[in-house]
Scaffold this motif. Structure first.
Motif, PDB file in Angstrom:
ATOM      1  N   GLY A 101     -52.058 -56.033 -78.127  1.00  0.00           N
ATOM      2  CA  GLY A 101     -52.890 -57.931 -77.484  1.00  0.00           C
ATOM      3  C   GLY A 101     -52.151 -58.214 -76.012  1.00  0.00           C
ATOM      4  O   GLY A 101     -52.514 -59.136 -75.263  1.00  0.00           O
ATOM      5  N   SER A 102     -51.023 -57.924 -75.910  1.00  0.00           N
ATOM      6  CA  SER A 102     -50.373 -58.208 -74.554  1.00  0.00           C
ATOM      7  C   SER A 102     -50.692 -57.156 -73.531  1.00  0.00           C
ATOM      8  O   SER A 102     -51.066 -55.802 -73.540  1.00  0.00           O
ATOM      9  N   VAL A 103     -51.490 -58.239 -72.017  1.00  0.00           N
ATOM     10  CA  VAL A 103     -52.082 -57.272 -71.151  1.00  0.00           C
ATOM     11  C   VAL A 103     -50.973 -56.261 -70.816  1.00  0.00           C
ATOM     12  O   VAL A 103     -51.255 -55.299 -69.973  1.00  0.00           O
ATOM     13  N   PHE A 104     -49.587 -56.259 -71.650  1.00  0.00           N
ATOM     14  CA  PHE A 104     -49.120 -54.941 -70.898  1.00  0.00           C
ATOM     15  C   PHE A 104     -48.536 -53.593 -71.859  1.00  0.00           C
ATOM     16  O   PHE A 104     -48.160 -52.843 -71.840  1.00  0.00           O
ATOM     17  N   MET A 105     -49.784 -53.337 -73.578  1.00  0.00           N
ATOM     18  CA  MET A 105     -49.870 -52.435 -73.855  1.00  0.00           C
ATOM     19  C   MET A 105     -49.752 -51.675 -73.993  1.00  0.00           C
ATOM     20  O   MET A 105     -49.489 -50.327 -74.899  1.00  0.00           O
ATOM     21  N   ASN A 106     -50.313 -51.147 -72.976  1.00  0.00           N
ATOM     22  CA  ASN A 106     -50.615 -49.839 -72.012  1.00  0.00           C
ATOM     23  C   ASN A 106     -49.323 -49.289 -72.095  1.00  0.00           C
ATOM     24  O   ASN A 106     -49.568 -48.027 -71.562  1.00  0.00           O
ATOM     25  N   LYS A 107     -48.653 -49.786 -71.210  1.00  0.00           N
ATOM     26  CA  LYS A 107     -46.863 -49.834 -70.692  1.00  0.00           C
ATOM     27  C   LYS A 107     -46.305 -49.650 -71.814  1.00  0.00           C
ATOM     28  O   LYS A 107     -45.203 -49.152 -72.196  1.00  0.00           O
ATOM     29  N   LEU A 108     -45.745 -50.416 -72.889  1.00  0.00           N
ATOM     30  CA  LEU A 108     -45.157 -50.750 -74.325  1.00  0.00           C
ATOM     31  C   LEU A 108     -45.697 -50.438 -75.153  1.00  0.00           C
ATOM     32  O   LEU A 108     -46.408 -50.346 -75.894  1.00  0.00           O
ATOM     33  N   GLY A 126     -43.494 -44.462 -71.732  1.00  0.00           N
ATOM     34  CA  GLY A 126     -42.729 -43.010 -70.486  1.00  0.00           C
ATOM     35  C   GLY A 126     -41.844 -43.598 -69.856  1.00  0.00           C
ATOM     36  O   GLY A 126     -40.689 -44.517 -70.246  1.00  0.00           O
ATOM     37  N   ASP A 127     -42.238 -43.816 -68.250  1.00  0.00           N
ATOM     38  CA  ASP A 127     -40.636 -44.208 -67.762  1.00  0.00           C
ATOM     39  C   ASP A 127     -41.223 -45.203 -66.482  1.00  0.00           C
ATOM     40  O   ASP A 127     -40.576 -46.107 -65.641  1.00  0.00           O
ATOM     41  N   PHE A 128     -42.426 -46.505 -67.856  1.00  0.00           N
ATOM     42  CA  PHE A 128     -42.789 -48.116 -67.358  1.00  0.00           C
ATOM     43  C   PHE A 128     -41.287 -48.477 -67.266  1.00  0.00           C
ATOM     44  O   PHE A 128     -40.173 -48.312 -67.747  1.00  0.00           O
ATOM     45  N   GLY A 129     -41.461 -49.162 -65.598  1.00  0.00           N
ATOM     46  CA  GLY A 129     -39.998 -50.130 -65.676  1.00  0.00           C
ATOM     47  C   GLY A 129     -40.144 -51.803 -66.330  1.00  0.00           C
ATOM     48  O   GLY A 129     -41.412 -51.657 -66.045  1.00  0.00           O
ATOM     49  N   ILE A 130     -39.330 -52.955 -67.043  1.00  0.00           N
ATOM     50  CA  ILE A 130     -39.397 -53.990 -67.252  1.00  0.00           C
ATOM     51  C   ILE A 130     -39.450 -54.822 -66.048  1.00  0.00           C
ATOM     52  O   ILE A 130     -39.087 -54.530 -64.970  1.00  0.00           O
TER      53      ILE A 130
END
Length: 90
Positions: free
Chosen positions: A22-29, A58-62
């Protein structure tokens, strides 16, 4: 948002949960895990400690946008603190 309780320990005063959908970042987390622990203070109140972990894909940064989750955790902490103050025997 979908959250999953990871741990709840009344004796140790620890609560841990993860945001898993549900978070907008879930495709990266994969998930974001929050842990809240309450400890007694010398003044008879409590000290709240919150930690959080980001499990990236992957290599996604915070980024700063993701760190906004910290604000949500602080809001939850304030609710818990108010409850503990209002119900000191629980």
């Amino acid at each position: 948002m979908v959250e999953k309780v990871e741990a709840s320990d009344k004796d140790e005063l620890v609560y841990s949960y993860s945001v898993i959908e549900g978070s907008v970042f879930m495709n990266k987390l994969e998930k974001i895990t929050y842990e809240t622990k309450l400890e007694p203070s010398s003044a008879g109140r409590s000290i709240s400690k919150i930690s959080y972990k980001y499990y990236t894909i992957g290599d996604f940064g915070i980024t700063e946008g993701l760190k906004a989750g910290k604000e949500k955790a602080l809001q939850i902490l304030k609710v818990v603190d108010a409850y503990v103050l209002a119900n000191p025997r629980h």
